[in-house]
Design an enzyme around this catalytic site. Structure first.
Site, PDB file in Angstrom:
ATOM      1  CD  GLU A 135     -19.125  -1.238   9.535  1.00 47.89           C
ATOM      2  OE1 GLU A 135     -19.227  -2.060   8.984  1.00 47.89           O
ATOM      3  OE2 GLU A 135     -18.342  -0.447   9.074  1.00 47.89           O
ATOM      4  NE  ARG A 140     -22.815  -2.979   4.564  1.00 50.13           N
ATOM      5  CZ  ARG A 140     -21.729  -3.193   4.122  1.00 50.13           C
ATOM      6  NH1 ARG A 140     -20.700  -3.639   4.915  1.00 50.13           N
ATOM      7  NH2 ARG A 140     -21.439  -2.971   2.794  1.00 50.13           N
ATOM      8  CE  LYS A 198      -4.211   1.649   2.301  1.00 50.33           C
ATOM      9  NZ  LYS A 198      -5.325   1.216   2.987  1.00 50.33           N
TER      10      LYS A 198
END
Ligand code: TPP
Ligand code: DXP
Ligand code: MG
Length: 628
Positions: free
Chosen positions: A364, A392, A279
């Site tokens: 979540e 969610r 990344k």
């Protein structure tokens, strides 16, 4: 090289060296553009070669490529005819930072919320089969997004069917922060010891050489072989789910990627290609701190420093600092995040109370119900979560928390319009999706002082409480400890011609609009709602009966928001004939752009609201006779 690329077809003429050069040019382009507009830099730097290889091996837009979360699709957009629009990235009217069906035929499916790509891809693959069509469907999902339960629901469903589908796992050990959970540990085993990969080939050779003696032995042998493989070779978790596993592969080696993707696409059943990337690759600052450069404001390339000097504290920082202070006095306070410790301001809490900090990954639903379990067992859990991502966990809030009146606190960050992230991220529904849930208290501070006071107040209650606050800086004075919240609204300025009830970020806008109204000899009474549920009936009704006109202002959609609740309150109290204007977001998804641009565009800024109120009042006959 980049100049010559207008569609992915142009890639297919290039050899591997030319593709490698193109990758370098794309990295320079990304760093230059994102340094000016801001955006998701690190994730995109990590998928340059992967995106090139995908568009060489597959034929988009006929073949469908679905990008999970979609924050890493800048390279995909550069290669699919949108490089010349990159200066408009995430600006009002410009390119979205996420894939959008309406933006390009190459964007097969809109994303923004995590862990949806495999479900969407499986849906497309099944549609293809039913319609007798012939194209490939590929889902690209990160190791962070794979911690989302929905991804496993889809893997479970896909694996048992013989549907041709490719899942590419882009594994860079990072979510926004370092990835968490047992899956991440499993993946790191696959990543760190390529010997596993070689071992697999050796074992297959040895075991396959043993002549099969009788079906029982060979079955036992097969089970023995699988149990050995499951110990030693990579990807068995995926193989056991019905996917053919390829990997791990170097995600920055274009020729290796092309080779593996080409052979994986020949498999007629689900495959999972495990790609290892870095990344932030290619920009030292981002490589060294991929969390900070995950979502970055405009920055100076040389130093890596953000250009806009941050002054003051954000709501998230005030929340985080207050929670740390409260946690020092109350050992039962625990903090929960769903893979967003940095964004929700919990970095300090994590450092000071590592044993009372829980990052559950992008999960979540699990976070909400786990908080319920914690509360039921005597803790005081605080779940810090963005409004849009809390969507969610809606059923868990109803079924596990409020039905049982469990004292969980929801610190709802990024409530209201968020700006550059746009439609998929605007937190403009939480007042609507929470107000109808029994037993839940909903608070909305106008500034950092009130946020701090409300958090303290919430912890004195033994009930579920939601506190919603916007993205960005807030007014906050250090010695805000004197400011207490008594659970009621506050009248900020007395008036006589109209009652304005505003919540959260809209309070400051209401006060500005009130100044404009006064210049027109109209004198509004401005109320800071503060508690959205249950409403402070006495304060609101007293004012409305005095002014006989009502305007409500909220950073939420109008439907089902605070305005709706106040209108319902008046009707339940048999207070009729009060001309009312509800100011909030219209019944549509609000586009991306700088927050101030979006507010102005939708007429939610002070000047426009003042005009709306003036025409609302002066339209009234009784105003025609002018009260002054
Ligand atoms: C449901 C949901 N929760 C949280 C987020 C916030 N979020 C955006 S990207 C991200 C991390 C994604 O990690 P990964 O999939 O590994 O992608 P990478 O940035 O590493 O390429 C998170 C948590 C989200 N987009 N959706
Ligand atoms: C891609 C994603 O969902 C997150 O990176 C989000 O963009 C973070 O938003 P903030 O910038 O408001 O923290
Ligand atoms: Mg990742």
């Amino acid at each position: 090289m980049l100049e010559k690329i207008h569609t992915p077809k142009d890639l297919k003429q290039l050899n591997n060296d030319e593709l490698a050069q193109l990758a370098d040019e794309i990295r320079c382009f990304l760093i230059d553009k994102v340094s000016k507009t801001g955006g998701h830099l690190a994730s995109n730097l990590g998928v340059v070669e992967l995106t090139i290889a995908l568009h060489v091996v597959f034929d988009a837009p006929v073949d469908k490529i679905i990008w999970d979360v979609g924050h890493q699709t800048y390279v995909h957009k550069i290669l699919t005819g949108r490089k010349d629009d990159f200066s408009s990235l995430r600006q009002l009217g410009g390119l979205s930072g996420y894939p959008k069906i309406e933006e390009s035929p190459y964007d097969a499916f809109g994303t923004g919320h995590s862990s949806t790509s495999i479900s969407a891809a499986l849906g497309m693959a099944r549609a293809r089969n039913i319609k007798g069509e012939n194209y490939f469907v590929v889902a690209v999902i990160g190791d962070g997004a794979l911690t989302g339960g929905m991804a496993f629901e889809a893997l479970n469903d896909a694996g048992r069917t013989k549907t041709q589908l490719m899942v590419i796992l882009n594994d860079n050990e990072m979510s926004i922060s370092h990835n968490v959970g047992s899956l991440s540990i499993y993946l790191s085993k696959l990543r760190t010891d390529p010997a596993y990969f070689k071992m697999k080939a050796d074992i297959d050779k040895v075991l396959n050489r043993i002549p099969e003696i009788g079906s029982i032995l060979s079955n036992t042998l097969q089970r023995f072989k699988n149990s050995i493989k499951s110990l030693l070779v990579p990807g068995m978790i995926f193989e056991n789910l019905g996917f053919t596993y390829f990997g791990p592969i170097d995600g920055h080696d274009i020729s290796a990627l092309k080779e593996v993707l080409s052979s994986a696409k020949m498999v007629k059943s689900p495959v999972l290609v495990h790609v290892i990337t870095k990344k932030g690759k290619g920009y030292k600052n981002a490589e060294n701190d991929p969390e900070y450069y995950h979502g970055i404001e405009p920055f100076d390339i040389e130093s890596g420093e953000c250009i806009n000097i941050k002054n003051g504290k954000t709501y998230s920082e005030v929340f985080g600092d207050t929670l740390v202070e409260l946690a020092k006095k109350d050992k039962n306070i625990v903090a929960i995040t769903a893979a967003m410790p940095y964004g929700t301001g919990l970095t300090r809490f994590k450092k000071e109370f590592p044993d009372r900090f829980f990052d559950v990954g992008i999960a979540e639903q699990h976070a909400v119900t786990m908080a319920g379990g914690m509360a039921a067992a005597g803790l005081r859990p605080v779940f810090a979560v963005y409004s849009t991502f809390l969507q969610r966990g809606y059923d868990q809030i109803v079924h596990d928390i409020c039905l049982q009146k469990l004292p969980v606190i929801f610190a709802i960050d990024r409530a209201g319009v968020v700006g550059e992230d746009g439609e998929t991220h605007n937190g403009i529904f939480d007042l609507s999706y929470l107000s109808h849930i029994p037993n839940l208290i909903i608070l909305s501070p106008k500034d950092g002082n009130e946020l701090s006071a409300m958090l303290k107040y919430a912890l004195t209650l033994n009930k579920p409480v939601a506190i919603r606050y916007p993205r960005g800086n807030c007014r906050y004075t250090k010695d805000s400890s004197s400011i207490l919240f008594d659970g009621r609204a506050e009248i900020l300025q007395e008036g006589r011609d109209v009652t304005i009830v505003a919540e959260g970020r809209m309070v400051e806008i209401a006060l500005k609009a009130a100044e404009i109204l006064k210049s027109k000899h109209l004198f509004p009474e401005v109320i800071n709602a503060r508690i959205i549920k249950p409403l402070d009936e006495n304060t609101i009704i007293a004012s409305v009966l005095k002014t006989r006109h009502l305007v409500t202002m909220e950073d939420n959609v109008k439907i089902g928001g605070m305005g709706s609740s106040i209108i319902q309150l008046l009707s339940e109290k048999f207070i009729y004939n009060i001309p009312t204007k509800v100011i909030g977001w219209p019944d549509q998804f609000i586009c991306h752009g700088k927050i101030e641009d979006v507010f102005k565009y939708y007429g939610m800024n002070a000047e426009s609201i003042a005009e709306q109120i003036i025409s609302f009042l002066l339209e009234r006959d009784d105003y025609g006779k002018s009260k002054t």
